[in-house]
Design an enzyme around this catalytic site. Structure first.
Site, PDB file in Angstrom:
ATOM      1  N   ASP A   1      66.497  99.952  45.420  1.00 37.21           N
ATOM      2  CA  ASP A   1      67.636 100.532  44.770  1.00 37.21           C
ATOM      3  C   ASP A   1      67.926  99.818  43.186  1.00 37.21           C
ATOM      4  OD1 ASP A   1      69.926 102.598  44.845  1.00 37.21           O
ATOM      5  OD2 ASP A   1      71.163 100.759  44.688  1.00 37.21           O
TER       6      ASP A   1
ATOM      7  N   VAL B   1      73.858 103.824  38.145  1.00 35.98           N
ATOM      8  CA  VAL B   1      74.068 102.550  37.727  1.00 35.98           C
ATOM      9  C   VAL B   1      75.479 102.209  37.558  1.00 35.98           C
ATOM     10  CG1 VAL B   1      73.573 100.505  36.497  1.00 35.98           C
ATOM     11  CG2 VAL B   1      71.867 102.478  36.347  1.00 35.98           C
TER      12      VAL B   1
ATOM     13  N   LYS C   1      67.726 100.940  39.122  1.00 39.39           N
ATOM     14  CA  LYS C   1      68.673 100.756  38.560  1.00 39.39           C
ATOM     15  C   LYS C   1      68.419 100.410  37.257  1.00 39.39           C
ATOM     16  CE  LYS C   1      72.363 101.174  41.868  1.00 39.39           C
ATOM     17  NZ  LYS C   1      73.405 100.141  42.625  1.00 39.39           N
TER      18      LYS C   1
END
Length: 813
Positions: free
Chosen positions: A676, A607, A680
């Site tokens: 994605d 992250v 995160k």
């Protein structure tokens, strides 16, 4: 007078013998010398190997014997002896005698200890005679057979010395000797009836010590092929250092526990006479070497780390042992009666268990001896049958001054534990000069290096990396490591080596550390075929301390290997989000395995690339804070895309540019689909203590379904062109409201969602530039004004720096 001893490597061939003669010449200008020499290198091993073959009626013994004979004649020729014909005649007579002995072994199919002693004596008898003849051409030198001086009992292969008679013989001879140099064979002696005996393998050291004690020598010098005794075996521990000054007791402990520089019994005769021993290097005579004397310097409590290989641990236990007197006596009598040497002893205070360490080659005989001695108790189930564990080693730290320093045992066992070295038994004497531990043999190298780093590392910690993925991020990571090498060493006291690298097709390993200037060429030209399993197996085989697996890929199959690395005490550092965003049970398993095997699992770059988002979150949770809400822009690629997209450019071109500059995953659809970002926010929620699955994240994608259904990048980019009007409409709607487009992740009340939002000008996200990320943590301590982390959140360099930071965190752990 001084006594000098030269080992087999020092007199291996004519080149080395000439070096020895130079040393003797120089030393003889200052003192009278008694010079003890070993057999030419490997001669005794070859003589005994030939004898075993002859006993087994294997005629290959002749080939080995002929090679030994040839080497001796070649040495005579190369030494240019003036009376070489007489020397050759003498040596020829010796080899004829030797061949007769071998013939007897061959015909009788028998090799008695007596015959073995005679055969093994020829190495020193030949070498000492040849060297003495060479010395006579340069010096006032003579030869004396040690069998005329050293008297022993009739234990042919490890004879016990009659010191009173031997000392008397030596005193008489040396007081009457007028030569400046006397050359004597080591290792050999004679018993009372004149039969040949030997003093045990390594006995040439012992021979020299006996002479030094007998004549009250000023000094005993042991000349070998290393510059003294080292803090550890330098062939295993590359950072090992010579020890300048060590006590007799420390030297005995180290030699007993595997330090092969000096034969263990050597110390006792000179210790009684307080004669200093100097260990020197024949090939680097200018080096200081190691001085062994009555006292050592107290600069370091631990003087050395050593080990014994090929150990078996025998355990005798049972309730019938508790309170039973004489058990230990009977146990050690049984072993002594069969001449089995006990290397380590440990007993539980409950008297329920006794463990002894013996050489692996003696284990079977030891079990029979113990079982026979306690057969009644075993039949009555008072004592269990002997348990044997093999393929072990004993590792020990040694030092006279250890008893005056607290916490050494703790440091020893803690450092081993951190590297997952399992300890099977521990022994520590009351004098506290030695702390020993029994470990698996395969862990010996790792343990030696771990302990050496702990006690002698000058606070330099070494990390050993195994790096998978050398594309954009991996390339930059290796470049940063190379660039910062000197800084890490000088400022952070770190030595970080890359031991293995791999891409999707090849892998390359170098235990000394891959050359980071030329790693691409090495991988291309010297790399071998790779697979996920083969790379793991090689990392396991190296079995190095402080090992770290670095995953620079976005590959799901690689992420499935993490558990295997962690279970082998190999830390994992990864920018690959798949593992931490996988099923909750898998995420929990990786955390548990990491804790169980003391192998860090770090994923800061999952992250925010190089931003300290996860680390900050962990510190909040660890300090007792609770997270209630998270708002974030977590995709550097999407932020880059929507910061640069407008009605003057196509969406296709902006996405292509983002991929070209390394802001997206290799498959840009992962970023643009929101998967994605969903991963995160899931990772942040889990690190905050909430149990969510990826399916729990509400993903409001802005991509048309047809784009989401594409199977490769080419199809995906075609779909972006096809739906350009769709993307322009999204932009126009935001622009008409004077808002910017941001792909936002939110977590609140245990629920999470991701999606494209219109951000007004008064929002903290509005001015987020380029590929930057931002995270707002609303917690007990930050309920209204959130804790804010902001900065570059994508790109190979910043991601590589985040991986670099995780590696440093492991080093500082």
């Amino acid at each position: 007078m001084k006594v000098l001893k030269f080992g087999g490597s020092s007199v291996r061939d004519h080149h080395n013998i000439k070096k020895v003669l130079e040393i003797i010449t120089k030393k003889s200008q200052e003192d009278k010398l008694a010079v003890v020499v070993s057999a030419f290198g490997k001669t005794t091993d070859n003589l005994l190997k030939s004898a075993d073959l002859a006993q087994g009626k294997n005629e290959e013994y002749l080939a080995i014997l002929n090679e030994v004979e040839k080497h001796h004649y070649e040495t005579i020729e190369q030494l240019d002896l003036k009376n070489s014909s007489d020397v050759i005649e003498h040596v020829n007579l010796q080899f004829n005698q030797l061949k007769t002995l071998y013939k007897g072994c061959y015909l009788l199919e028998e090799l008695s200890p007596k015959a073995k002693a005679i055969i093994s004596s020829f190495g020193e008898r030949l070498s000492s005679y040849i060297i003495s003849e060479a010395a006579k051409t340069k010096l006032n030198a003579t030869f004396k057979n040690s069998q005329d001086l050293i008297v022993t009992d009739d234990n042919y292969l490890k004879a016990q010395v009659d010191f009173e008679t031997t000392y008397s013989n030596c005193s008489t001879f040396f007081s009457e000797n007028s030569h400046q140099v006397v050359i004597l064979p080591g290792f050999i002696a004679k018993c009372y009836n004149g039969q040949t005996t030997t003093l045990g393998r390594g006995g040439s050291d012992y021979t020299a010590s006996i002479y030094a004690a007998a004549i009250h020598a000023e000094e005993l010098q042991i000349w070998t092929d290393v510059s003294g005794m080292f803090t550890a075996n330098p062939s295993i521990v590359k950072q090992a250092k010579p020890i300048q000054h060590i006590s007799y007791e420390e030297a005995m402990e180290m030699s007993h526990f595997g330090a092969k520089v000096i034969y263990p019994p050597t110390i006792q005769p000179v210790r009684e006479m307080k004669i200093p021993v100097l260990v020197k290097n024949t090939f680097e005579p200018e080096q200081a070497g190691t001085l062994i004397a009555l006292n050592s310097d107290k600069s370091s409590p631990v003087k050395g780390i050593t080990y014994v290989e090929n150990i078996s641990l025998l355990t005798i236990e049972g309730s019938g042992m508790v309170g039973m007197s004489g058990v230990s006596k009977r146990l050690f009598e049984a072993l002594s009666d069969d001449e089995i040497n006990v290397i380590l002893i440990t007993q539980a205070s409950s008297e329920h268990t006794i463990c002894v360490g013996v050489l692996e080659e003696d284990a079977e005989k030891a079990v029979k001896s113990i079982s026979k001695k306690f057969d009644n108790e075993i039949d009555q189930h008072k004592i269990d049958p002997v348990v044997v564990e093999s393929e072990l080693s004993i590792i020990a730290i040694v030092g006279d001054n250890m008893k005056n320093h607290q916490g050494l045992s703790g440091k020893m066992f803690s450092s081993l534990g951190k590297n997952n070295v399992n300890i099977r038994a521990i022994a520590q004497g009351a004098s506290e000069k030695n702390i020993s531990a029994v470990i698996k043999r395969v862990d010996a190298k790792k343990a030696l290096n771990t302990l050496h780093e702990q006690f002698f590392g000058d606070n330099i910690k070494q990390l050993n990396l195994f790096v998978t993925g050398v594309g954009n991020v991996g390339n930059r990571f290796l470049a940063q490591l190379h660039q910062q090498k000197e800084y890490l060493h000088s400022q952070l006291k770190l030595n970080i080596r890359v031991i293995g690298i791999s891409n999707s097709t090849k892998m390359y390993f170098d235990e000394e550390g891959v050359d980071l200037e030329n790693w691409k060429e090495l991988l291309l030209n010297k790399g071998e075929s790779t697979s996920l399993d083969s790379f793991l197996n090689r990392a396991k085989q190296h079995n190095l301390r402080n090992s770290v697996f670095v995953d620079n890929t976005a590959n799901e199959e690689v992420s499935k290997m993490y558990q295997h690395y962690l279970e082998n005490n190999i830390a994992v550092v990864t920018c690959n989000k798949i593992a931490c965003a996988s099923e909750l049970n898998n995420y929990k398993t990786l955390k548990k395995v990491s804790s169980k095997f003391n192998a860090p699992f770090l994923f800061e770059t999952n992250v925010g690339a190089g931003l300290p988002i996860i680390d900050t979150l962990k510190n909040l949770i660890a300090s007792g804070d609770r997270v209630h809400k998270i708002q974030a822009v977590l995709s550097g690629s999407l932020n880059f895309v929507f910061n640069n997209f407008n009605d003057n450019v196509t969406f296709h071109d902006i996405v292509a540019k983002a991929q070209e500059e390394g802001y997206t995953e290799p498959d840009p659809k992962i970023d643009l689909s929101g998967v994605d970002v969903a991963r995160k926010i899931l990772i942040l929620a889990r690190e905050s203590g909430y149990e969510l699955e990826l399916s729990d994240i509400d993903n409001n994608s802005f991509l048309p379904q047809e784009s989401l259904n594409t199977s490769n990048n080419e199809e995906f980019y075609k779909s972006l062109t096809k739906f350009e009007n769709h993307f322009q409409d999204i932009y126009a709607q935001a622009n008409s409201q004077n808002c910017k487009l941001k792909y936002v992740a939110e977590f609140e009340n245990g629920k999470a969602k991701v999606g494209l939002q219109h951000i007004p000008s008064d929002h903290p996200f509005y001015n987020l530039e380029g590929s930057d990320n931002i995270v707002l943590f609303f917690t007990d301590r930050y309920p209204i004004q959130p804790l804010q982390i902001k900065g570059a959140g994508a790109g190979a360099d910043v991601t590589a720096s985040g991986i670099f930071a995780d590696v440093i965190r492991i080093a500082n752990n």
